[in-house]
Design a protein around this motif. Structure first.
Motif, PDB file in Angstrom:
ATOM      1  N   ARG A  94      63.565 -44.357-108.421  1.00 37.03           N
ATOM      2  CA  ARG A  94      64.754 -44.617-109.234  1.00 37.03           C
ATOM      3  C   ARG A  94      64.444 -45.706-110.249  1.00 37.03           C
ATOM      4  O   ARG A  94      63.484 -46.452-110.111  1.00 37.03           O
ATOM      5  N   TRP A  95      65.309 -45.814-111.261  1.00 32.50           N
ATOM      6  CA  TRP A  95      65.230 -46.869-112.268  1.00 32.50           C
ATOM      7  C   TRP A  95      66.609 -47.503-112.399  1.00 32.50           C
ATOM      8  O   TRP A  95      67.611 -46.804-112.522  1.00 32.50           O
ATOM      9  N   SER A  96      66.637 -48.840-112.361  1.00 29.75           N
ATOM     10  CA  SER A  96      67.903 -49.563-112.446  1.00 29.75           C
ATOM     11  C   SER A  96      67.865 -50.569-113.580  1.00 29.75           C
ATOM     12  O   SER A  96      66.804 -51.097-113.946  1.00 29.75           O
ATOM     13  N   SER A  97      69.044 -50.857-114.113  1.00 30.12           N
ATOM     14  CA  SER A  97      69.188 -51.811-115.213  1.00 30.12           C
ATOM     15  C   SER A  97      69.616 -53.166-114.675  1.00 30.12           C
ATOM     16  O   SER A  97      70.456 -53.255-113.774  1.00 30.12           O
ATOM     17  N   LEU A  98      69.021 -54.203-115.242  1.00 32.21           N
ATOM     18  CA  LEU A  98      69.439 -55.575-114.956  1.00 32.21           C
ATOM     19  C   LEU A  98      69.195 -56.375-116.234  1.00 32.21           C
ATOM     20  O   LEU A  98      68.060 -56.472-116.690  1.00 32.21           O
ATOM     21  N   ASP A  99      70.272 -56.908-116.798  1.00 37.24           N
ATOM     22  CA  ASP A  99      70.203 -57.529-118.114  1.00 37.24           C
ATOM     23  C   ASP A  99      69.628 -56.515-119.099  1.00 37.24           C
ATOM     24  O   ASP A  99      70.109 -55.400-119.183  1.00 37.24           O
ATOM     25  N   GLU A 100      68.566 -56.876-119.794  1.00 37.71           N
ATOM     26  CA  GLU A 100      67.985 -55.969-120.797  1.00 37.71           C
ATOM     27  C   GLU A 100      66.794 -55.191-120.262  1.00 37.71           C
ATOM     28  O   GLU A 100      66.152 -54.453-121.019  1.00 37.71           O
ATOM     29  N   GLN A 101      66.505 -55.323-118.965  1.00 43.10           N
ATOM     30  CA  GLN A 101      65.301 -54.739-118.401  1.00 43.10           C
ATOM     31  C   GLN A 101      65.614 -53.517-117.543  1.00 43.10           C
ATOM     32  O   GLN A 101      66.722 -53.358-117.039  1.00 43.10           O
ATOM     33  N   LEU A 102      64.582 -52.673-117.373  1.00 39.33           N
ATOM     34  CA  LEU A 102      64.626 -51.568-116.422  1.00 39.33           C
ATOM     35  C   LEU A 102      63.675 -51.875-115.276  1.00 39.33           C
ATOM     36  O   LEU A 102      62.580 -52.411-115.501  1.00 39.33           O
ATOM     37  N   TYR A 103      64.092 -51.519-114.063  1.00 38.44           N
ATOM     38  CA  TYR A 103      63.279 -51.788-112.876  1.00 38.44           C
ATOM     39  C   TYR A 103      63.043 -50.504-112.087  1.00 38.44           C
ATOM     40  O   TYR A 103      63.987 -49.807-111.708  1.00 38.44           O
ATOM     41  N   LEU A 104      61.792 -50.247-111.826  1.00 36.74           N
ATOM     42  CA  LEU A 104      61.355 -49.146-110.985  1.00 36.74           C
ATOM     43  C   LEU A 104      61.481 -49.546-109.522  1.00 36.74           C
ATOM     44  O   LEU A 104      61.092 -50.649-109.144  1.00 36.74           O
ATOM     45  N   HIS A 105      62.039 -48.653-108.695  1.00 38.99           N
ATOM     46  CA  HIS A 105      62.118 -48.933-107.254  1.00 38.99           C
ATOM     47  C   HIS A 105      62.193 -47.615-106.495  1.00 38.99           C
ATOM     48  O   HIS A 105      62.107 -46.532-107.086  1.00 38.99           O
ATOM     49  N   ALA A 106      62.349 -47.704-105.182  1.00 35.03           N
ATOM     50  CA  ALA A 106      62.241 -46.520-104.323  1.00 35.03           C
ATOM     51  C   ALA A 106      63.405 -45.558-104.520  1.00 35.03           C
ATOM     52  O   ALA A 106      64.521 -45.950-104.866  1.00 35.03           O
ATOM     53  N   GLY A 107      63.133 -44.282-104.241  1.00 33.58           N
ATOM     54  CA  GLY A 107      64.176 -43.273-104.265  1.00 33.58           C
ATOM     55  C   GLY A 107      65.162 -43.453-103.125  1.00 33.58           C
ATOM     56  O   GLY A 107      64.954 -44.233-102.201  1.00 33.58           O
ATOM     57  N   PHE A 108      66.268 -42.707-103.214  1.00 35.53           N
ATOM     58  CA  PHE A 108      67.316 -42.775-102.190  1.00 35.53           C
ATOM     59  C   PHE A 108      67.234 -41.550-101.278  1.00 35.53           C
ATOM     60  O   PHE A 108      67.044 -40.440-101.763  1.00 35.53           O
ATOM     61  N   PRO A 109      67.389 -41.747 -99.965  1.00 36.53           N
ATOM     62  CA  PRO A 109      67.571 -43.012 -99.255  1.00 36.53           C
ATOM     63  C   PRO A 109      66.242 -43.729 -99.052  1.00 36.53           C
ATOM     64  O   PRO A 109      65.186 -43.090 -99.030  1.00 36.53           O
ATOM     65  N   THR A 110      66.302 -45.058 -98.896  1.00 33.01           N
ATOM     66  CA  THR A 110      65.094 -45.860 -98.753  1.00 33.01           C
ATOM     67  C   THR A 110      64.645 -45.857 -97.296  1.00 33.01           C
ATOM     68  O   THR A 110      64.851 -46.821 -96.559  1.00 33.01           O
ATOM     69  N   GLU A 111      64.034 -44.764 -96.883  1.00 26.99           N
ATOM     70  CA  GLU A 111      63.650 -44.595 -95.476  1.00 26.99           C
ATOM     71  C   GLU A 111      62.184 -44.886 -95.220  1.00 26.99           C
ATOM     72  O   GLU A 111      61.777 -45.087 -94.076  1.00 26.99           O
TER      73      GLU A 111
END
Length: 319
Positions: A94-111
């Motif tokens: 997944r990719w999430s927004s925080l302020d002006e940045q994008l962050y790559l992280h694990a897919g859902f669900p995080t198992e």
């Protein structure tokens, strides 16, 4: 010792960086909710199939290949994040927004055992860091983020203090890889992602140590979630002890964590207060959110717990 530079080197991570760049160019934006909210929203009748980029890379819903353009599909194939889902596909990340940045992280669900977590705690943690940095006037030359995860905390501080050396530390190789991608996407050149168990694998003192450690009791003992100890506070206490040994004079620890409240008592606060009694440290401790992850109280491990609260510790070594 594993050490990751600022530029991804393996084909998968280069493709992940390309994917993030494509999403940013297309104006992608997504705020990640709690896992329970994510589950409930995706359970709705109209949420069975992805209809846009937010559905694919935010809500992590199944999609048909025709939904995405060829550059994004090429990047996904190169990053090996296409996961079969019957006759459809899902993204492994997944990719999430925080302020002006994008962050790559694990897919859902995080198992997965090596899942890289990002969620509401991340937003609260970064808000705490920004508030501190906005008022901190002392020089900050060296920063460590213990248990960096997606790298959000390390990236926030690196952007705010571009002259500082920032070490993003984790024992999870996937977290280090994702942090490197996220840092490069943010255009940073003063951050290094390194393998380290707490600060054992890095040398020297630090002007700022930050940490947002796992604080839950997880039966699967997943790295991103399990805090250890009776009610999940063991890792937070270990970070506190480490910081007391490795902070430079005038240096600060900013610890964002969660605590299980039992009969009105906060065991983490009690342990910290006992350790700091009659010492020369300046410190503040506060509840940021009095009630999170209430669904966990149904589990036997939390049978005596009244609530789980988010807390922040600011600890400064007097000069």
């Amino acid at each position: 010792m594993h050490e990751s530079g600022l530029t991804p080197t393996c084909e998968r991570d280069i493709a992940l960086l390309q994917l993030g760049s494509l999403l940013r160019a297309r104006g992608y934006h997504f705020i990640t909710p709690t896992p329970l909210t994510h589950e409930r929203v995706n359970a709705r009748a109209d949420a069975a199939l992805a209809g846009d980029l937010r559905d694919v890379f935010g809500w992590n819903r199944p999609f048909s290949l025709e939904l995405l353009d060829e550059p994004i599909m090429t990047a996904m194939r190169g990053a090996e994040v296409l996961q079969p889902c019957g006759d459809l596909w899902r993204s492994r990340v997944r990719w999430s927004s925080l302020d002006e940045q994008l962050y790559l992280h694990a897919g859902f669900p995080t198992e997965q055992a090596d899942a890289v977590f990002f969620g509401p705690d991340t937003y609260r943690f970064v808000r705490l860091l920004k508030a501190h940095l906005a008022h901190e006037r002392r020089p900050i030359r060296r920063i460590a983020d213990i248990g960096c995860g997606s790298g959000a905390g390390a990236i926030c501080t690196a952007l705010a203090r571009p002259q500082a050396e920032v070490l993003a530390l984790d024992i999870n190789p996937e977290a280090l890889a994702f942090t490197t991608v996220n840092a490069r996407l943010a255009g940073l050149f003063n951050l290094q992602a390194r393998h380290s168990d707490l600060l054992r694998d890095v040398d020297g003192q630090f002007d700022l140590i930050i940490a947002n450690p796992p604080y839950m009791l997880d039966p699967l003992r997943r790295t991103y979630r399990h805090g250890g100890g009776r009610h999940g506070s063991a890792l937070s206490l270990a970070i506190f002890d480490t910081a007391m040994e490795r902070l430079a004079p005038g240096g600060t620890l900013l610890l964002y964590s969660g605590v299980a409240i039992v009969k009105g008592e906060d065991a983490l606060f009690n342990a910290i207060a006992l350790s700091l009694r009659d010492t020369g440290w300046d410190w503040q401790y506060e509840e940021i959110d009095p009630d999170v992850f209430g669904e966990e109280l149904q589990n036997q491990a939390y049978a005596e717990v009244e609530r789980i609260a988010c807390v922040a510790l600011r600890l400064t070594c007097r000069q």
